[in-house]
Scaffold this active site. Structure first.
Site, PDB file in Angstrom:
ATOM      1  N   HIS A   1      38.567 -32.160 -18.623  1.00 49.57           N
ATOM      2  CA  HIS A   1      37.867 -33.441 -18.736  1.00 49.57           C
ATOM      3  C   HIS A   1      37.087 -33.475 -20.045  1.00 49.57           C
ATOM      4  O   HIS A   1      37.056 -32.500 -20.789  1.00 49.57           O
ATOM      5  CB  HIS A   1      36.960 -33.691 -17.530  1.00 49.57           C
TER       6      HIS A   1
ATOM      7  N   ASP B   1      30.691 -29.737 -23.168  1.00 48.09           N
ATOM      8  CA  ASP B   1      30.681 -28.297 -22.896  1.00 48.09           C
ATOM      9  C   ASP B   1      32.051 -27.781 -22.479  1.00 48.09           C
ATOM     10  O   ASP B   1      32.219 -26.584 -22.234  1.00 48.09           O
ATOM     11  CB  ASP B   1      29.614 -27.935 -21.862  1.00 48.09           C
TER      12      ASP B   1
ATOM     13  N   HIS C   1      34.031 -36.578 -10.900  1.00 52.11           N
ATOM     14  CA  HIS C   1      33.075 -36.130 -11.915  1.00 52.11           C
ATOM     15  C   HIS C   1      33.254 -36.969 -13.174  1.00 52.11           C
ATOM     16  O   HIS C   1      32.287 -37.452 -13.761  1.00 52.11           O
ATOM     17  CB  HIS C   1      33.304 -34.651 -12.191  1.00 52.11           C
TER      18      HIS C   1
ATOM     19  N   ASP D   1      34.992 -29.130 -13.421  1.00 49.29           N
ATOM     20  CA  ASP D   1      33.733 -29.423 -12.739  1.00 49.29           C
ATOM     21  C   ASP D   1      33.926 -30.253 -11.476  1.00 49.29           C
ATOM     22  O   ASP D   1      32.988 -30.910 -11.017  1.00 49.29           O
ATOM     23  CB  ASP D   1      32.783 -30.168 -13.683  1.00 49.29           C
TER      24      ASP D   1
END
Length: 261
Positions: free
Chosen positions: A56, A60, A114, A134
């Site tokens: 995604h 980070d 997410h 995530d």
């Protein structure tokens, strides 16, 4: 004869895990949010980067891509619906990826919630893996930054349906924080109590708690257990849901509670 593939854990930032899938010669970086630790790991282990896989668009997870591409001219695989400029090979559910340089095939799942376009990479077979970014965490799940509870429960359902022995390579060391919340939600869960002991011991020794397994998540992760009567009853007693609320309503209330836990 091809070499077997394995996964190298590359810590980054405060609590991220970047992953290198490799066969001792060639390696693929998963969600390289920072190039420096990836470059160091490649050098330390004598590996050559052959591709980058992204789940995604958050910084980070993709921040190291430009610098890695300065060192290695490799394809970048990622979600077709998450607007990542560096992606050269967009992927969506149903796609199968023959990983460049490795004897490895991965299939793609759409797991939005997410982010709108979040994907996961699944290795099927005798030693199954999932790289889930995530969406699913050890003991928890990602925040709903762009998606809905309906999307996230569907996404988590896809992951929970994988074989119990599937190793879960998520992207953060959030496990103890997640398990503290899980124990508040389901204090009588003996599997969860044992997991808290096991994972706390790992962290005391400086060891990662990831990967977990799908079977362990099914038994202890409240976000995969919103259908459990005890969880719904506790949330109803707390006034967080109506009595006999649906699993979807329970999930949404759990996620909202965790946001402020």
């Amino acid at each position: 004869m091809t070499n077997p593939v394995s996964v190298l854990t590359v810590p980054a930032f405060q609590d991220n895990y970047l992953w290198l899938i490799h066969d001792g010669k060639h390696a693929v970086a998963v969600d390289p949010g920072d190039a420096a630790p990836i470059l160091a790991a490649l050098n330390d282990h004598g590996l050559v980067l052959t591709a980058i896989l992204l789940t995604h668009h958050h910084a980070d997870h993709i921040g190291g891509v430009p610098q890695l591409l300065q060192h290695y001219e490799v394809p970048v695989f990622g979600p077709e619906n998450d607007a990542i400029a560096a992606v050269t090979d967009p992927l969506a559910e149903g796609d199968h990826l023959k990983v460049p340089g490795l004897d490895l095939e991965l299939r793609v799942l759409d797991v939005p919630g997410h982010t709108r376009g979040h994907i996961a990479y699944v290795r099927d077979g005798a030693e199954p893996w999932v790289f889930c970014g995530d969406t699913l965490f050890a003991g928890g799940c990602g925040r709903l930054f762009e998606g809905t509870p309906e999307q996230m429960t569907s996404s988590l359902g896809k992951l929970a349906a994988l074989p119990a022995e599937t190793k879960v390579f998520c992207a953060h060391e959030y496990t103890l924080s997640n398990l503290r919340f899980a124990l508040t939600v389901e204090p009588g869960n003996e599997f969860l109590q044992q997991r808290w002991h096991d994972e706390s011991s790992k962290r005391e020794r400086g060891m990662p708690t990831v990967p977990s397994t799908i079977g362990l998540e099914r038994a202890t992760n409240p976000f995969l257990r919103s259908w459990e009567p005890a969880i719904g009853e506790l949330l109803a007693a707390e006034g967080r849901v109506a009595p006999n609320a649906s699993p979807l309503a329970v999930f949404a209330a759990l996620r909202q509670w965790k946001n402020n836990f």
